[in-house]
Write a protein that holds these residues in place. Structure first.
Motif, mmCIF file in Angstrom:
data_model
loop_
_atom_site.group_PDB
_atom_site.id
_atom_site.type_symbol
_atom_site.label_atom_id
_atom_site.label_comp_id
_atom_site.label_asym_id
_atom_site.label_seq_id
_atom_site.Cartn_x
_atom_site.Cartn_y
_atom_site.Cartn_z
ATOM 1 N N ALA A 92 -8.682 -5.539 0.208
ATOM 2 C CA ALA A 92 -8.066 -6.158 1.384
ATOM 3 C C ALA A 92 -9.000 -6.117 2.585
ATOM 4 O O ALA A 92 -8.999 -7.028 3.423
ATOM 5 C CB ALA A 92 -6.755 -5.448 1.711
ATOM 6 N N LYS A 93 -9.818 -5.076 2.674
ATOM 7 C CA LYS A 93 -10.747 -4.943 3.792
ATOM 8 C C LYS A 93 -11.885 -5.949 3.695
ATOM 9 O O LYS A 93 -12.324 -6.514 4.703
ATOM 10 C CB LYS A 93 -11.296 -3.521 3.823
ATOM 11 N N ARG A 94 -12.353 -6.228 2.486
ATOM 12 C CA ARG A 94 -13.516 -7.093 2.300
ATOM 13 C C ARG A 94 -13.140 -8.569 2.216
ATOM 14 O O ARG A 94 -13.935 -9.442 2.555
ATOM 15 C CB ARG A 94 -14.272 -6.694 1.032
ATOM 16 N N TRP A 95 -11.914 -8.863 1.758
ATOM 17 C CA TRP A 95 -11.533 -10.251 1.522
ATOM 18 C C TRP A 95 -10.375 -10.630 2.441
ATOM 19 O O TRP A 95 -9.577 -9.788 2.848
ATOM 20 C CB TRP A 95 -11.103 -10.458 0.063
ATOM 21 N N ASN A 96 -10.251 -11.913 2.692
ATOM 22 C CA ASN A 96 -9.185 -12.428 3.538
ATOM 23 C C ASN A 96 -7.979 -12.769 2.665
ATOM 24 O O ASN A 96 -7.633 -13.930 2.465
ATOM 25 C CB ASN A 96 -9.674 -13.668 4.288
ATOM 26 N N VAL A 97 -7.323 -11.747 2.139
ATOM 27 C CA VAL A 97 -6.225 -11.924 1.191
ATOM 28 C C VAL A 97 -4.987 -12.446 1.919
ATOM 29 O O VAL A 97 -4.576 -11.902 2.942
ATOM 30 C CB VAL A 97 -5.900 -10.605 0.474
ATOM 31 N N LYS A 98 -4.393 -13.516 1.355
ATOM 32 C CA LYS A 98 -3.192 -14.096 1.947
ATOM 33 C C LYS A 98 -1.997 -14.103 0.988
ATOM 34 O O LYS A 98 -0.867 -14.250 1.414
ATOM 35 C CB LYS A 98 -3.481 -15.532 2.397
ATOM 36 N N PHE A 99 -2.261 -13.971 -0.303
ATOM 37 C CA PHE A 99 -1.197 -14.053 -1.306
ATOM 38 C C PHE A 99 -1.338 -12.872 -2.257
ATOM 39 O O PHE A 99 -2.375 -12.698 -2.888
ATOM 40 C CB PHE A 99 -1.303 -15.379 -2.060
ATOM 41 N N VAL A 100 -0.296 -12.063 -2.350
ATOM 42 C CA VAL A 100 -0.309 -10.892 -3.231
ATOM 43 C C VAL A 100 0.839 -11.007 -4.227
ATOM 44 O O VAL A 100 1.969 -11.327 -3.855
ATOM 45 C CB VAL A 100 -0.182 -9.581 -2.433
ATOM 46 N N SER A 101 0.522 -10.747 -5.494
ATOM 47 C CA SER A 101 1.540 -10.645 -6.535
ATOM 48 C C SER A 101 1.562 -9.198 -6.996
ATOM 49 O O SER A 101 0.561 -8.679 -7.498
ATOM 50 C CB SER A 101 1.205 -11.584 -7.699
ATOM 51 N N LEU A 102 2.696 -8.546 -6.822
ATOM 52 C CA LEU A 102 2.804 -7.105 -7.060
ATOM 53 C C LEU A 102 3.839 -6.842 -8.146
ATOM 54 O O LEU A 102 4.985 -7.276 -8.039
ATOM 55 C CB LEU A 102 3.214 -6.406 -5.756
ATOM 56 N N VAL A 103 3.413 -6.124 -9.201
ATOM 57 C CA VAL A 103 4.279 -5.866 -10.351
ATOM 58 C C VAL A 103 4.329 -4.368 -10.615
ATOM 59 O O VAL A 103 3.291 -3.706 -10.672
ATOM 60 C CB VAL A 103 3.745 -6.592 -11.616
ATOM 61 N N GLY A 104 5.545 -3.836 -10.792
ATOM 62 C CA GLY A 104 5.637 -2.427 -11.121
ATOM 63 C C GLY A 104 7.010 -1.850 -10.871
ATOM 64 O O GLY A 104 7.960 -2.552 -10.512
ATOM 65 N N GLU A 105 7.125 -0.533 -11.030
ATOM 66 C CA GLU A 105 8.374 0.172 -10.798
ATOM 67 C C GLU A 105 8.562 0.384 -9.296
ATOM 68 O O GLU A 105 7.588 0.451 -8.544
ATOM 69 C CB GLU A 105 8.360 1.504 -11.531
ATOM 70 N N PRO A 106 9.804 0.497 -8.843
ATOM 71 C CA PRO A 106 10.062 0.615 -7.399
ATOM 72 C C PRO A 106 9.294 1.749 -6.719
ATOM 73 O O PRO A 106 8.781 1.556 -5.611
ATOM 74 C CB PRO A 106 11.579 0.864 -7.347
ATOM 75 N N VAL A 107 9.191 2.914 -7.354
ATOM 76 C CA VAL A 107 8.491 4.044 -6.728
ATOM 77 C C VAL A 107 7.023 3.722 -6.542
ATOM 78 O O VAL A 107 6.420 4.031 -5.501
ATOM 79 C CB VAL A 107 8.679 5.310 -7.580
ATOM 80 N N ARG A 108 6.403 3.084 -7.557
ATOM 81 C CA ARG A 108 4.983 2.735 -7.455
ATOM 82 C C ARG A 108 4.775 1.688 -6.366
ATOM 83 O O ARG A 108 3.803 1.737 -5.615
ATOM 84 C CB ARG A 108 4.469 2.185 -8.785
ATOM 85 N N LEU A 109 5.688 0.732 -6.300
ATOM 86 C CA LEU A 109 5.561 -0.311 -5.292
ATOM 87 C C LEU A 109 5.670 0.259 -3.888
ATOM 88 O O LEU A 109 4.927 -0.138 -2.979
ATOM 89 C CB LEU A 109 6.633 -1.376 -5.511
ATOM 90 N N LEU A 110 6.589 1.201 -3.705
ATOM 91 C CA LEU A 110 6.747 1.823 -2.395
ATOM 92 C C LEU A 110 5.467 2.544 -1.986
ATOM 93 O O LEU A 110 5.029 2.448 -0.825
ATOM 94 C CB LEU A 110 7.915 2.809 -2.430
ATOM 95 N N SER A 111 4.842 3.221 -2.927
ATOM 96 C CA SER A 111 3.582 3.905 -2.644
ATOM 97 C C SER A 111 2.500 2.912 -2.250
ATOM 98 O O SER A 111 1.717 3.158 -1.324
ATOM 99 C CB SER A 111 3.132 4.698 -3.880
ATOM 100 N N CYS A 112 2.478 1.761 -2.935
ATOM 101 C CA CYS A 112 1.481 0.738 -2.625
ATOM 102 C C CYS A 112 1.714 0.156 -1.235
ATOM 103 O O CYS A 112 0.768 -0.075 -0.483
ATOM 104 C CB CYS A 112 1.525 -0.353 -3.683
ATOM 105 N N PHE A 113 2.984 -0.070 -0.878
ATOM 106 C CA PHE A 113 3.313 -0.575 0.457
ATOM 107 C C PHE A 113 2.805 0.386 1.541
ATOM 108 O O PHE A 113 2.168 -0.032 2.508
ATOM 109 C CB PHE A 113 4.823 -0.750 0.611
ATOM 110 N N LYS A 114 3.098 1.669 1.366
ATOM 111 C CA LYS A 114 2.755 2.671 2.388
ATOM 112 C C LYS A 114 1.246 2.865 2.496
ATOM 113 O O LYS A 114 0.738 3.160 3.582
ATOM 114 C CB LYS A 114 3.439 3.991 2.058
ATOM 115 N N SER A 115 0.551 2.711 1.383
ATOM 116 C CA SER A 115 -0.896 2.946 1.388
ATOM 117 C C SER A 115 -1.690 1.745 1.892
ATOM 118 O O SER A 115 -2.882 1.878 2.182
ATOM 119 C CB SER A 115 -1.378 3.306 -0.026
#
Length: 533
Positions: A92-115
């Motif tokens: 995300a720091k190196r690229w100008n990301v505009k579209f993210v597809s996120l797949v996983g369990e709710p706990v993992r997704l929450l960790s990804c959001f916070k990080s």
């Protein structure tokens, strides 16, 4: 000419017509082409960089060495891997990301959001997929904000044994388009209509919404005034056989222009039309309607598109038998049962441009159209009777698709001159025995002098036969440029047919028979490549 100096607009058009692998090959040609592919919003959104739980070190090296500007990331979270979160943050720091597809369990997704708060604050489109291989976790409700998100797609695959309450409240102040899909791999009957594990908040700018209308979540959502809503799609509902407060629901969305429902009733339709005067497009799949809510109310609106697909359960109880839709441009009428059995039903649409008629009782369905009709897709399987001027009204049609079988021979007698027809496709339905379409083929060659593309597509293994004496009539179509024939048998071939003006042909699965020594399709054309089996 130096191709590296092509303007960006021209490169976008050229690269936009290529397959993904070919685009990637073009990106290696020069720096200009690479920049066009990875910096153009139109092209970059189709280039996906997938990040998964495996090979984290390899991903990191690729990210550090890559100068390409990936706009779209697919992130798959199956394990609690801190290194994966670090890689996402670095990408995300190196690229100008505009579209993210996120797949996983709710706990993992929450960790990804916070990080990766900075990443999710900057993206404009998010696809979120909740997956579980066991029961859903017990966790407090989490609130996550996406300050710039405009498009949101959500898929929830439920495989746990017990229903769950909301896990995430998603705050999306700039959201314009949302699609919420629920599915179940556990108990089809018991769990199919459970509420989603998310809630949408602060979506005042929402314009388009696709949902499975379940029993409770959307009650609060639709109770709020949503003046920006222009498109509403309800794919299915747990209580579709019971009445909701449609007056309140549609009353809060007065500016709707496009509605699409997998079910509908008299009350639902009448409240929709009473509350939403700007409706232009109506699409129903499965319905039970009477004249009181259909014909009479439809005439009030300035409808441009009506799409009725009965799904074998669509019924229209006709008593008055006439519908005047003077502004209608696009009509799809598929598998609509007209009841009661007596009488006819007439649609008057003088401005109609596009027409689809499939699975209709033509003996009772009458259509009166003007001279605007340009595109027709219809079946003709029996001795169907339509309004007397129907085939005569096709004189301005430019594209025609006919679904036929062996009972369609009488159609040849009804074909009138179509001087503007450019594209014609014959789609042959399944038959127990083979059949020929000689008379129909001859009628086409005689009545379609401006035809530029002809497609005869046989969708089954039974023989579709055309005799050489009729096939040779193709010489009359002097403007024909493209010929497509699939699984057609040409009989009694006596020689080659000069079609030098033909520029492209797609002939495969076809057979020939006759006295000619050459067992190939008898065409003299510019295109020498043919595939005949």
């Amino acid at each position: 000419m130096d191709w590296s100096f092509l303007p960006l607009e021209i490169l976008e058009i050229i690269l936009g017509k290529l397959e993904f692998k070919d685009r990637m090959a073009c990106s290696l040609v020069c720096h200009s082409w690479c920049s066009a592919l990875f910096c153009s919003p139109k092209l970059a959104r189709d280039i996906v960089f997938s990040i998964g739980p495996k090979y984290c070190s390899d991903f990191r090296s690729i990210i550090q060495s890559s100068e390409r500007n990936f706009r779209q990331l697919v992130i798959v979270l199956h394990t609690a891997d801190l290194a994966l979160n670090e890689i996402v943050a670095e990408a995300a720091k190196r690229w100008n990301v505009k579209f993210v597809s996120l797949v996983g369990e709710p706990v993992r997704l929450l960790s990804c959001f916070k990080s990766n708060v900075q990443l999710f604050d900057s993206i404009t489109e998010l696809t979120l997929e909740f997956t579980m291989d066991r029961a859903w976790p017990v966790m407090p409700v989490q609130e996550v904000t996406f300050v710039n998100l405009k498009k949101f797609h959500y898929l929830q695959i439920y495989v746990g044994p017990n229903p769950m309450s909301v896990l995430f409240r998603l705050v999306m102040p700039k959201l314009e388009v949302a699609s919420i899909v629920l599915d179940s791999l556990a108990n089809e009957e018991a769990m199919y209509w459970e509420d989603p594990l998310i809630e949408l908040l602060e979506c005042d700018k929402l314009k388009s919404l696709e949902v499975d209308l379940n029993s409770s979540m959307w009650d609060n959502f639709f109770a709020v005034k949503r003046s920006n809503m222009e498109r509403l799609v309800i794919r299915r509902a747990s209580d579709e056989c019971h009445e909701r407060n449609w007056h309140q629901l549609f009353g809060n969305m007065p500016n709707l222009k496009h509605v699409e429902f997998a079910f509908s009733s008299d009350s639902m339709l009448s409240n929709l039309i009473a509350s939403c005067k700007k409706i232009e497009r109506i699409m129903f799949y499965g319905f039970c309607l009477h004249d009181g809510s259909f014909a009479n109310n439809m005439e009030v609106l300035k409808l441009k598109q009506i799409h009725l697909d009965g799904w074998l359960t669509g019924s229209l109880f006709s008593s008055e038998g006439r519908l005047d839709v003077f502004h209608l441009e696009d009509l799809t009428w598929k598998y609509v049962e007209l009841a009661p059995a007596q009488g006819t039903f007439t649609i008057v649409a003088p401005e109609l441009k596009r027409l689809t008629l499939r699975g209709c009782d033509y003996k009772r369905f009458l259509l009166e159209v003007g001279d605007c009709l340009e595109c027709v897709d219809m079946d003709y399987y029996e001795t169907q009777i339509m309004t007397p001027n129907f085939f005569g009204s096709l004189e301005n049609v430019q594209r025609l698709t006919l679904h036929i079988n062996s009972n369609s021979q009488k159609l040849a007698l009804k074909i009138a001159p179509m001087p503007r027809l450019k594209y014609l496709e014959l789609v042959c339905s399944t038959e127990r025995h083979g059949y020929n379409c000689n008379a129909l083929f001859r009628g086409i060659c005689a009545n379609c002098p401006e035809l530029e593309e002809l497609c005869i597509r046989n969708e089954h293994e039974n023989e579709l036969r055309i005799s050489y004496s009729h096939f040779v009539q193709l010489v009359r179509l002097t403007r024909l440029r493209v010929l497509t024939m699939h699984f057609v048998t040409l009989l009694d071939v006596a020689g080659e047919i000069p079609l030098r003006h033909l520029q492209r042909q797609n002939i495969w699965g076809c057979t020939v028979s006759g006295n000619s020594s050459k067992q190939c399709f008898p065409l003299q054309t510019q295109d020498k490549e043919m595939n005949i089996q």
